[in-house]
Scaffold this active site. Structure first.
Site, PDB file in Angstrom:
ATOM      1  CE  LYS A  27       0.881   1.311   4.436  1.00 33.63           C
ATOM      2  NZ  LYS A  27       1.584   2.571   4.799  1.00 33.63           N
ATOM      3  CB  ALA A 119       9.784   0.180   2.540  1.00 33.71           C
ATOM      4  N   GLY A 123       4.150  -4.138   4.246  1.00 30.91           N
ATOM      5  CA  GLY A 123       4.371  -5.533   3.872  1.00 30.91           C
ATOM      6  C   GLY A 123       4.066  -6.518   4.976  1.00 30.91           C
ATOM      7  CG  ASP A 158      -0.490  -0.824   8.340  1.00 30.25           C
ATOM      8  OD1 ASP A 158      -0.248  -1.767   9.108  1.00 30.25           O
ATOM      9  OD2 ASP A 158       0.381  -0.313   7.602  1.00 30.25           O
TER      10      ASP A 158
END
Length: 294
Positions: A27, A119, A123, A158
């Site tokens: 995302k 990042a 993930g 998330d």
């Protein structure tokens, strides 16, 4: 609070030959505003999550009854190295979360990593959510999407978004999701991931929460050309101060013609949205550059 059923075991011998393979997606955040500090130590956020087709691969299958394993969820991670014990991975934690409700058989899980870690691309959270969906499908667990979202949100801010996997406006710590009508189809994403780890905890510690004047949900309803001066990521100020080279990536993406560029999440990856397919691998030589049609 949900009224969960008692321990539920649907395991049958047929599952010995049944493998479930899922492809967890990434995302990006279109705007990320930290609007308040909570009493539980977390922060309230406002952001738009947008799915990106950069994918890990997650394979899950039942463990043979005679297989000698000291753990119920035997996880192997390839194409990446982590300092922590694999039993602390969110994939295993997702298994344990469901095992408090359902009598799950022991499983093998193989996670092939393609989404960069640390990042800002979600993930690990995506792997967690897809593990929940894989277990529900593999063992025919009587779970609604709402229940899967509940379990995912218990494991990460998330994680819940990846159960839905469609553009969403998120509030709270990221678990309060409202689907929105937003399509970037026809645009091209250039994602640049420098080899610079950014600590989420440190990034949050440097933030001064404040209410937003305009919510990112409203801004993304406008043409992309208007986003540059209005759609902000509150983490950029502190992260760019610590790592100016990350801020330079954003500016270079604009110099190369991006309609909008920003850091995703708390970093360290930076993305640019372009009208046309753009190859910038030589521009960012030595960094991981991914180019994806949206």
């Amino acid at each position: 609070m949900f009224a969960f059923p008692k321990k539920y075991n649907t395991f049958a011998p047929i599952f010995n030959f049944y493998t479930m393979i899922y492809y967890p997606i990434a995302k990006i955040n279109l705007g990320l505003n930290v609007v308040g500090k909570r009493s539980d130590g977390y922060h309230n956020l406002e952001t738009v999550f947008y799915p990106v087709q950069i994918k890990d691969a997650l394979e899950v299958y039942p463990m043979d009854e005679g297989f000698p394993s000291a753990v119920d969820c035997d996880l192997k991670v390839t194409n990446a190295s982590f300092d922590c014990d694999e039993q602390q991975n969110l994939v295993v934690r997702a298994y344990r979360q469901l095992a408090t409700i359902y009598a799950l058989p022991r499983v093998h899980a193989h996670l092939f990593k393609a989404i960069p870690s640390q990042a800002g691309l979600g993930g690990g959270s995506s792997d967690c959510a897809y593990m929940i969906m894989a277990l529900a499908k593999l063992f025919e667990l009587p779970m609604t999407e709402t229940e899967m979202i509940y379990h995912a949100s218990k494991l990460g801010a998330d994680c819940a978004f990846f159960i839905k996997g469609t553009p969403c406006y998120a509030e709270g710590i990221g678990e309060q999701l409202t689907p929105i009508s937003l399509s970037l189809k026809g645009c091209h994403l250039v994602l640049v991931h420098p080899n610079i780890p950014v600590s989420t905890r440190e990034a949050f510690s440097l933030i001064e929460p404040r209410p937003t004047v305009r919510k990112c949900r409203e801004i993304v309803s406008q043409p992309i050309g208007t986003w540059r001066d209005q759609l902000t990521n509150d983490f950029e100020k502190s992260v760019f101060a610590l790592h100016p080279e990350i801020g330079e990536i954003k500016e270079e993406l604009y110099r190369r013609g991006a309609d909008y560029a920003a850091m995703s999440g708390s970093g360290s990856s930076v993305f640019g949205i372009f009208k046309e397919e753009t190859d910038l691998r030589q521009v960012f030589e030595g960094m991981e550059v991914m180019q994806v049609a949206l």
